[in-house]
Write a protein that holds these residues in place. Sequence first.
Motif, mmCIF file in Angstrom:
data_model
loop_
_atom_site.group_PDB
_atom_site.id
_atom_site.type_symbol
_atom_site.label_atom_id
_atom_site.label_comp_id
_atom_site.label_asym_id
_atom_site.label_seq_id
_atom_site.Cartn_x
_atom_site.Cartn_y
_atom_site.Cartn_z
ATOM 1 N N ARG A 36 0.829 -1.212 0.000
ATOM 2 C CA ARG A 36 0.000 0.000 0.000
ATOM 3 C C ARG A 36 0.857 1.253 0.000
ATOM 4 O O ARG A 36 0.514 2.260 -0.625
ATOM 5 C CB ARG A 36 -0.915 -0.014 1.230
ATOM 6 N N TYR A 37 2.016 1.190 0.673
ATOM 7 C CA TYR A 37 2.896 2.357 0.762
ATOM 8 C C TYR A 37 3.418 2.776 -0.612
ATOM 9 O O TYR A 37 3.665 3.964 -0.858
ATOM 10 C CB TYR A 37 4.065 2.046 1.702
ATOM 11 N N LEU A 39 1.909 3.179 -3.200
ATOM 12 C CA LEU A 39 1.006 4.182 -3.789
ATOM 13 C C LEU A 39 1.487 5.584 -3.461
ATOM 14 O O LEU A 39 1.391 6.499 -4.289
ATOM 15 C CB LEU A 39 -0.420 3.979 -3.260
ATOM 16 N N LEU A 40 2.013 5.756 -2.246
ATOM 17 C CA LEU A 40 2.496 7.079 -1.830
ATOM 18 C C LEU A 40 3.726 7.497 -2.619
ATOM 19 O O LEU A 40 3.915 8.687 -2.898
ATOM 20 C CB LEU A 40 2.822 7.064 -0.331
ATOM 21 N N ASN A 83 -4.576 9.030 -4.482
ATOM 22 C CA ASN A 83 -4.731 9.631 -3.153
ATOM 23 C C ASN A 83 -5.968 9.068 -2.437
ATOM 24 O O ASN A 83 -5.888 8.633 -1.283
ATOM 25 C CB ASN A 83 -4.879 11.149 -3.256
ATOM 26 N N TYR A 86 -5.680 5.370 -1.597
ATOM 27 C CA TYR A 86 -4.883 5.136 -0.390
ATOM 28 C C TYR A 86 -5.714 5.390 0.863
ATOM 29 O O TYR A 86 -5.669 4.608 1.828
ATOM 30 C CB TYR A 86 -3.643 6.035 -0.380
#
Length: 234
Positions: A36-37, A39-40, A83, A86
């Motif tokens: 998931r990180y 995506l940042l 954004n 997430y």
Amino acid sequence: MDTITTWFMLGLLGELLGTAVLAYGYTLVPKSDRRRYLLLVAIPGIAVVAYALLFLGIGTVQSDGHTVYVVRYVDWLLTTPINVLYLGLLAHASRQDLAKLVALQALTIVFGFAGAVTSSPVSYGLFALGGLAFAGVVYLLYRDVAATATASLSDIEAGLYRTLRNFVVVLWLVYPVVWVLGQAGIALMDVETTALVITYLDVVTKVGFGLIALYGRTTLVSIAESEGAVAAGD
């Protein structure tokens, strides 16, 4: 180098630095969070490409007497749904809510772009449709997804969700104002100032969002380790 190109160069450097810091942050978050990180990291990473193209003068069209930066809308079409995705994943939102968030956010950008390349009054009608789509995003983030976050997360994690949500929603509310005041709207703001404001907002929202999320995750890890050490001592 003209003024607009200077802003694009600074935007490129800001997004590059932000991407590098967030890429390093990948090593600091638990392995279970790393997918998931990513995506940042992707958010400013995509913006690096967009600002490189803008710096090189690639990706613009003329419409109704003003320049439309198509690359910028492509950037937003890719990054802003990430954004909200997430945020939804952080809140453990349902797949249905995730799909709604991503679709509505994408429609916000599509209608904004369509409004920028058409003439008044059609442009304002399309802009309003984009506003309605964004209102749907805000509704979901503050109602359904927020309720899921409260029910499924710890108080600290739910607090992180609220911080990230408020941060991005408040800053995104500035973009429509710039659209109206800029060349696509009533042209009270000149091209150079518009480019400066948008570049500043882009760097703050993309990099800032990631840094807040990174800080939140590393803080949660520290708290868990401290609690584990206390439990072991008992």
